[in-house]
Design a protein around this motif. Sequence first.
Motif, PDB file in Angstrom:
ATOM      1  N   UNK A 107       1.114  -1.693  -0.112  1.00 32.04           N
ATOM      2  CA  UNK A 107      -0.143  -0.437  -0.120  1.00 32.04           C
ATOM      3  C   UNK A 107       0.805   1.236   0.104  1.00 32.04           C
ATOM      4  N   UNK A 108       2.031   1.081   0.445  1.00 30.29           N
ATOM      5  CA  UNK A 108       2.831   2.297   0.300  1.00 30.29           C
ATOM      6  C   UNK A 108       2.870   2.444  -1.162  1.00 30.29           C
ATOM      7  N   UNK A 109       3.653   4.485  -0.955  1.00 26.17           N
ATOM      8  CA  UNK A 109       3.293   4.990  -2.634  1.00 26.17           C
ATOM      9  C   UNK A 109       4.796   4.465  -2.833  1.00 26.17           C
ATOM     10  N   UNK A 110       5.150   4.853  -4.316  1.00 25.98           N
ATOM     11  CA  UNK A 110       6.365   4.834  -4.789  1.00 25.98           C
ATOM     12  C   UNK A 110       7.694   5.618  -4.278  1.00 25.98           C
ATOM     13  N   UNK A 111       7.348   6.629  -3.966  1.00 27.66           N
ATOM     14  CA  UNK A 111       7.667   7.970  -3.015  1.00 27.66           C
ATOM     15  C   UNK A 111       8.536   6.993  -1.745  1.00 27.66           C
ATOM     16  N   UNK A 112       7.176   6.428  -0.961  1.00 26.14           N
ATOM     17  CA  UNK A 112       7.759   6.144   0.611  1.00 26.14           C
ATOM     18  C   UNK A 112       8.533   4.720   0.259  1.00 26.14           C
ATOM     19  N   UNK A 113       8.292   4.125  -0.911  1.00 24.18           N
ATOM     20  CA  UNK A 113       9.055   2.315  -0.961  1.00 24.18           C
ATOM     21  C   UNK A 113      10.809   3.371  -1.237  1.00 24.18           C
ATOM     22  N   UNK A 114      10.296   4.032  -2.297  1.00 11.82           N
ATOM     23  CA  UNK A 114      12.225   5.042  -2.487  1.00 11.82           C
ATOM     24  C   UNK A 114      12.335   5.566  -1.188  1.00 11.82           C
ATOM     25  N   UNK A 115      11.911   5.449  -0.445  1.00  9.99           N
ATOM     26  CA  UNK A 115      12.120   6.528   0.864  1.00  9.99           C
ATOM     27  C   UNK A 115      12.974   5.218   1.586  1.00  9.99           C
ATOM     28  N   UNK A 116      11.874   4.195   1.960  1.00 10.32           N
ATOM     29  CA  UNK A 116      11.884   3.452   2.912  1.00 10.32           C
ATOM     30  C   UNK A 116      13.561   2.577   2.335  1.00 10.32           C
ATOM     31  N   UNK A 117      14.004   2.684   0.974  1.00 11.32           N
ATOM     32  CA  UNK A 117      14.205   1.476  -0.056  1.00 11.32           C
ATOM     33  C   UNK A 117      15.790   2.337   0.679  1.00 11.32           C
ATOM     34  N   UNK A 118      15.822   3.286   1.334  1.00 11.09           N
ATOM     35  CA  UNK A 118      16.964   4.357   1.201  1.00 11.09           C
ATOM     36  C   UNK A 118      17.828   4.422   2.559  1.00 11.09           C
ATOM     37  N   UNK A 119      16.715   4.820   3.414  1.00 10.43           N
ATOM     38  CA  UNK A 119      16.935   4.898   4.930  1.00 10.43           C
ATOM     39  C   UNK A 119      17.424   3.255   5.210  1.00 10.43           C
ATOM     40  N   UNK A 120      16.650   1.785   4.593  1.00 12.25           N
ATOM     41  CA  UNK A 120      18.211   0.593   5.027  1.00 12.25           C
ATOM     42  C   UNK A 120      19.218   0.256   4.357  1.00 12.25           C
ATOM     43  N   UNK A 121      19.181   1.406   3.345  1.00  7.24           N
ATOM     44  CA  UNK A 121      21.121   1.586   2.921  1.00  7.24           C
ATOM     45  C   UNK A 121      21.701   1.795   3.763  1.00  7.24           C
ATOM     46  N   UNK A 122      20.826   3.142   3.953  1.00  7.30           N
ATOM     47  CA  UNK A 122      21.596   3.953   4.938  1.00  7.30           C
ATOM     48  C   UNK A 122      22.345   3.461   6.623  1.00  7.30           C
ATOM     49  N   UNK A 123      21.011   2.817   6.865  1.00  5.49           N
ATOM     50  CA  UNK A 123      21.094   2.356   8.239  1.00  5.49           C
ATOM     51  C   UNK A 123      22.420   1.256   8.202  1.00  5.49           C
ATOM     52  N   UNK A 124      22.252   0.460   7.292  1.00  4.56           N
ATOM     53  CA  UNK A 124      22.869  -0.425   6.855  1.00  4.56           C
ATOM     54  C   UNK A 124      24.525  -0.420   6.722  1.00  4.56           C
ATOM     55  N   UNK A 125      24.821   0.873   6.141  1.00  3.08           N
ATOM     56  CA  UNK A 125      26.107   1.714   5.704  1.00  3.08           C
ATOM     57  C   UNK A 125      26.238   0.613   4.328  1.00  3.08           C
ATOM     58  N   UNK A 126      25.159   0.644   3.844  1.00  2.00           N
ATOM     59  CA  UNK A 126      25.450  -0.202   2.169  1.00  2.00           C
ATOM     60  C   UNK A 126      26.011   1.129   1.150  1.00  2.00           C
ATOM     61  N   UNK A 127      26.918   1.065   0.613  1.00  2.00           N
ATOM     62  CA  UNK A 127      27.535   1.293  -0.305  1.00  2.00           C
ATOM     63  C   UNK A 127      27.072   1.259  -1.505  1.00  2.00           C
ATOM     64  N   UNK A 128      26.263   1.825  -2.128  1.00  2.00           N
ATOM     65  CA  UNK A 128      25.616   0.945  -3.608  1.00  2.00           C
ATOM     66  C   UNK A 128      24.673   2.676  -4.031  1.00  2.00           C
TER      67      UNK A 128
END
Length: 166
Positions: A107-128
């Motif tokens: 049910x999340x919007x595309x904007x919200x999914x993009x934010x959540x994916x970026x947030x997860x990458x930041x919390x995991x310290x992923x260099x992507x």
Amino acid sequence: MAKKERIVTSEHNEKTQQEIWEDQKFLDTFGEIKRLESDMASTKGDIGAALKRLKDMGWTKKDLEFAKTLEDKDVGQVVADFERKIRIAKLFGHRIGRQMSLLDEDPASQDERAYQAGFAAGRLRKQIANPYQPSTREFERWEDGIRDGNKLVNKELAGAMAEQPD
């Protein structure tokens, strides 16, 4: 035929240069394996301590394994795994088999999914790299998410450093 030069060792055994070289390589590799096994035992101890810390907070080894599968598999594989588990639950008449809403469309919007994916990458310290096209709203939201995720980790790290005794 060329005659191989034999060397007499202190044990009065005759060995070729090749045999002496192979013996030394065996001994060197044996020592290397022993060191690696020692390092591995130390690493296993560190992993055990980390798992205990998670367990003390209520997490299980299965939770960690699930997180690894989420990181390693694409979303299609994860959904297929859940669908198979739900199918098995139905076979046994288990109530989870009737919970098909677990796999409804996100049910999340595309904007919200993009934010959540970026947030997860930041919390995991992923260099992507940002997976969205530049100059799109999703690109900007992913950048916001990774920035916020990094900020949160940095705040937690700063707090942990402040707690360290001098």
